[in-house]
Design a protein around this motif. Structure first.
Motif, PDB file in Angstrom:
ATOM      1  N   ASN A 190     -15.064 109.778 -24.717  1.00  0.00           N
ATOM      2  CA  ASN A 190     -13.643 109.730 -25.063  1.00  0.00           C
ATOM      3  C   ASN A 190     -12.877 110.060 -23.791  1.00  0.00           C
ATOM      4  N   TYR A 191     -12.347 109.023 -23.159  1.00  0.00           N
ATOM      5  CA  TYR A 191     -11.639 109.193 -21.893  1.00  0.00           C
ATOM      6  C   TYR A 191     -10.138 109.246 -22.145  1.00  0.00           C
ATOM      7  N   LYS A 192      -9.464 110.263 -21.618  1.00  0.00           N
ATOM      8  CA  LYS A 192      -8.003 110.270 -21.595  1.00  0.00           C
ATOM      9  C   LYS A 192      -7.611 109.435 -20.386  1.00  0.00           C
ATOM     10  N   ILE A 193      -6.793 108.416 -20.604  1.00  0.00           N
ATOM     11  CA  ILE A 193      -6.499 107.467 -19.534  1.00  0.00           C
ATOM     12  C   ILE A 193      -5.005 107.254 -19.375  1.00  0.00           C
ATOM     13  N   GLY A 194      -4.625 106.685 -18.267  1.00  0.00           N
ATOM     14  CA  GLY A 194      -3.266 106.238 -18.037  1.00  0.00           C
ATOM     15  C   GLY A 194      -3.223 104.732 -18.231  1.00  0.00           C
ATOM     16  N   GLY A 195      -2.053 104.208 -18.500  1.00  0.00           N
ATOM     17  CA  GLY A 195      -1.925 102.770 -18.714  1.00  0.00           C
ATOM     18  C   GLY A 195      -1.345 102.488 -20.079  1.00  0.00           C
ATOM     19  N   ASP A 196      -1.776 101.395 -20.674  1.00  0.00           N
ATOM     20  CA  ASP A 196      -1.229 100.982 -21.962  1.00  0.00           C
ATOM     21  C   ASP A 196      -1.589 101.921 -23.108  1.00  0.00           C
ATOM     22  N   SER A 197      -2.807 102.442 -23.114  1.00  0.00           N
ATOM     23  CA  SER A 197      -3.235 103.310 -24.212  1.00  0.00           C
ATOM     24  C   SER A 197      -3.370 104.748 -23.720  1.00  0.00           C
ATOM     25  N   CYS A 198      -3.597 105.652 -24.672  1.00  0.00           N
ATOM     26  CA  CYS A 198      -3.710 107.078 -24.345  1.00  0.00           C
ATOM     27  C   CYS A 198      -5.151 107.499 -24.071  1.00  0.00           C
ATOM     28  N   TYR A 199      -6.085 106.905 -24.828  1.00  0.00           N
ATOM     29  CA  TYR A 199      -7.502 107.211 -24.698  1.00  0.00           C
ATOM     30  C   TYR A 199      -8.296 105.910 -24.740  1.00  0.00           C
ATOM     31  N   LEU A 200      -9.482 105.959 -24.154  1.00  0.00           N
ATOM     32  CA  LEU A 200     -10.448 104.879 -24.298  1.00  0.00           C
ATOM     33  C   LEU A 200     -11.693 105.506 -24.901  1.00  0.00           C
ATOM     34  N   LEU A 201     -12.005 105.079 -26.090  1.00  0.00           N
ATOM     35  CA  LEU A 201     -13.104 105.634 -26.863  1.00  0.00           C
ATOM     36  C   LEU A 201     -14.281 104.668 -26.817  1.00  0.00           C
ATOM     37  N   GLU A 202     -15.437 105.159 -26.432  1.00  0.00           N
ATOM     38  CA  GLU A 202     -16.665 104.356 -26.434  1.00  0.00           C
ATOM     39  C   GLU A 202     -17.557 104.870 -27.547  1.00  0.00           C
TER      40      GLU A 202
END
Length: 136
Positions: free
Chosen positions: A94-106
């Motif tokens: 569960n990555y907290k990311i910048g950009g269009d979304s808040c998190y990227l969940l694998e």
């Protein structure tokens, strides 16, 4: 500062963290004892944080590999994190990311039905965009 030998040790340990120090030493042109001392120093300096295994998720029955972009509905993310903890058997990262979304969940799931159940529950806390891995 890391030298060429340290980088080669890290490279070889990344390929096989169970390698014997004597064999590793032969690959990086050091004695087993000198190699062991280098590895210990890399561990002490926090460069090597730990050793792990690579798991074949398909053989474990987790055949659906999904990446889920998470869009939070509010500034409070605790319910989302609690939901993930309750379903941690599916969550790889569960990555907290910048950009269009808040998190990227694998995630990995045993079936489309479990994925669907997970997404229905997830949607109570966040919006999402789903991508399924076709091949690696």
């Amino acid at each position: 500062m890391l030298d060429h030998t340290d980088l080669r040790i890290i490279e070889e340990l990344s390929k096989n963290s169970r390698i014997k120090m004597k064999e590793l030493g032969e690959k990086v042109h050091l004695t087993g004892q000198a190699t062991s001392a280098r590895v210990a120093k890399l561990e002490d300096n926090g460069i090597i944080e730990g050793y792990t295994i690579k798991v074949n998720h398909i053989k474990l029955g987790l055949i659906i590999h999904a990446f889920i972009h998470i869009y939070t509905k509010s500034a409070v993310h605790d319910p989302y994190h609690t939901y993930l903890k309750e379903h941690e058997k599916y969550v790889i990262n569960n990555y907290k990311i910048g950009g269009d979304s808040c998190y990227l969940l694998e995630c990995k799931f045993p079936s489309n039905e479990q994925l669907d159940e997970f997404l229905k529950g997830l949607n109570k806390y966040v919006n999402y965009k789903l991508s399924i891995v076709i091949s690696k």
